[in-house]
Design a protein around this motif. Structure first.
Motif, mmCIF file in Angstrom:
data_model
loop_
_atom_site.group_PDB
_atom_site.id
_atom_site.type_symbol
_atom_site.label_atom_id
_atom_site.label_comp_id
_atom_site.label_asym_id
_atom_site.label_seq_id
_atom_site.Cartn_x
_atom_site.Cartn_y
_atom_site.Cartn_z
ATOM 1 N N ALA A 173 0.805 -1.212 0.000
ATOM 2 C CA ALA A 173 0.000 0.000 0.000
ATOM 3 C C ALA A 173 0.843 1.269 0.000
ATOM 4 O O ALA A 173 0.531 2.235 -0.712
ATOM 5 N N PHE A 174 1.919 1.288 0.801
ATOM 6 C CA PHE A 174 2.660 2.534 1.013
ATOM 7 C C PHE A 174 3.962 2.629 0.225
ATOM 8 O O PHE A 174 4.537 3.710 0.125
ATOM 9 N N VAL A 175 4.448 1.505 -0.297
ATOM 10 C CA VAL A 175 5.696 1.525 -1.049
ATOM 11 C C VAL A 175 5.458 1.221 -2.520
ATOM 12 O O VAL A 175 5.797 2.021 -3.396
ATOM 13 N N VAL A 176 4.818 0.097 -2.821
ATOM 14 C CA VAL A 176 4.623 -0.305 -4.217
ATOM 15 C C VAL A 176 3.595 0.585 -4.908
ATOM 16 O O VAL A 176 3.877 1.212 -5.926
ATOM 17 N N ASP A 177 2.391 0.672 -4.348
ATOM 18 C CA ASP A 177 1.320 1.418 -4.998
ATOM 19 C C ASP A 177 1.517 2.921 -4.916
ATOM 20 O O ASP A 177 0.903 3.673 -5.665
ATOM 21 N N ALA A 178 2.372 3.379 -3.986
ATOM 22 C CA ALA A 178 2.566 4.822 -3.817
ATOM 23 C C ALA A 178 3.691 5.373 -4.665
ATOM 24 O O ALA A 178 3.891 6.577 -4.707
ATOM 25 N N GLU A 179 4.431 4.523 -5.368
ATOM 26 C CA GLU A 179 5.599 4.994 -6.102
ATOM 27 C C GLU A 179 5.239 5.932 -7.246
ATOM 28 O O GLU A 179 6.016 6.797 -7.603
#
Length: 362
Positions: free
Chosen positions: A241-247
């Motif tokens: 949620a915070f690393v992959v999708d937020a890139e």
């Protein structure tokens, strides 16, 4: 862990070579890191492969688990301990470092950061830490744990392990809350990738060992296993949620950072506490394979990033999944040669020296 305190008497440090659980977990941790670093070779990169970098956190937990008898009060002879740790860690690291230097491109800059790596001071900047092999970053905190272990053993003899764990968590949270860069450009971030930020992960391994030595009911083992797998599931969700999708467009919240590693370490520690005694007592056809996996784990960890570079030099058209598979095969081969030709003989030599340095016992 199968070794009891009685079996550990007379040894310089715990020797888990016959513990298939620990050795298998080491092999798994090394292969996880390999998978994470090979993820970019696949057209469809799986975020789960990238999350496999938490294999490093599993390594930290395992170190704490193996040395837990000292964390909990067993006397630790200082000089024999340091000799054994040196021969366990440094010779194969030095061989790997030279191999990366010789294959570095461009050759003119190959030796630029060698002296710093030689002294294991390379994690003072991101450029230096990742210059030869990204996996090298985790070795300085491991060395720092070995150096601090005699003090921790002294505190453990005085029944202060819980206090040490509490203080380490306070230091960790303080570092996490201090504003600053999330890259290797601030003292806070540098401290976070050294023992001030990573000691709780080692100590969680000690907690896992202490729990595993108790007579746990099946219900309690299942509860610990559920809690551990739930922690790891939460890590996966947070990472996605915070690393992959937020890139794509947003900034990763600063509180994510190393908290992923600590939460992963907690999950691994809970699973290890639940399963270590149960699996250690189960001897089956997979036991020799697990022991071999543990023996090769350090070589896999050190050399796996070398193989894609070497294979591309030899076979430029090799790419993608085929390159990953070939690199895996050659990594296993090189790790085997390194273990039996260099690592194992020198470790045995270090054990002989350390035994000669042990104080005489009545």
């Amino acid at each position: 862990m199968t070794n009891s305190h009685d079996r550990l008497v007379g040894q310089v440090d715990p020797d888990p070579r016959e513990d298939a659980t620990i050795e298998g977990a080491r092999g798994l941790a090394a292969l996880m890191v390999l998978a994470a670093h090979y993820a970019h070779l696949f057209a469809a990169q799986s975020w789960l492969l990238r999350l496999a970098t938490t294999g490093v956190d599993l390594f930290f937990v395992l170190s704490g688990f193996v040395f837990a008898p000292y964390l909990l009060g067993k006397p630790l002879p200082l000089l024999p301990h340091l000799v054994r740790r040196f021969f366990r860690l440094y010779p194969l690291y030095l061989a790997a470092l030279i191999a990366y230097v010789l294959l570095h491109d461009p050759p003119a800059q190959a030796w630029e950061h060698f002296p710093v790596h030689l002294l294991m001071l390379h994690t003072l900047s991101k450029e230096t830490a990742f210059y030869y092999n990204p996996a090298f970053w985790s070795l300085p905190p491991e060395v720092e744990f070995y150096l601090l272990l005699p003090l921790l053993a002294t505190l453990g003899r005085k029944g202060r392990f819980a206090a040490v764990l509490g203080i380490s968590l306070v230091v960790y949270m303080t570092l996490a809350l201090i504003p600053g860069s999330t890259d290797f450009t601030s003292w806070r971030q540098i401290a976070g990738v050294h023992l001030p930020g990573l000691l709780p992960e080692f100590l969680l391994g000690g907690v896992a060992y202490a729990v595993s030595q108790r007579h746990l009911s099946v219900r309690l083992q299942c509860l610990l296993l559920f809690a551990g797998t739930s922690c790891l599931w939460l890590v996966a969700c947070v990472f996605k949620a915070f690393v992959v999708d937020a890139e794509a467009g947003s900034v990763v919240p600063p509180w994510i950072g190393g908290n992923i590693g600590l939460l992963a370490a907690l999950g691994y520690a809970l699973v290890l506490a639940a399963l270590s005694k149960l699996l250690a007592q189960a001897r089956g056809p997979a036991t020799p394979l697990l022991l071999v996996a543990g023996s090769l784990s350090y070589g896999i960890y050190l050399f796996h990033n070398l193989m894609p570079v070497l294979l591309r030099r030899i076979w430029p058209s090799l790419d993608g999944a085929w390159l990953a598979l070939a690199a895996l095969a050659f990594t296993l081969g090189l790790a085997t040669l390194a273990h039996y030709g260099l690592e194992r003989p020198l470790r045995n030599y270090g054990r002989q020296i350390s035994r000669s340095l042990q104080p005489a016992r009545s």
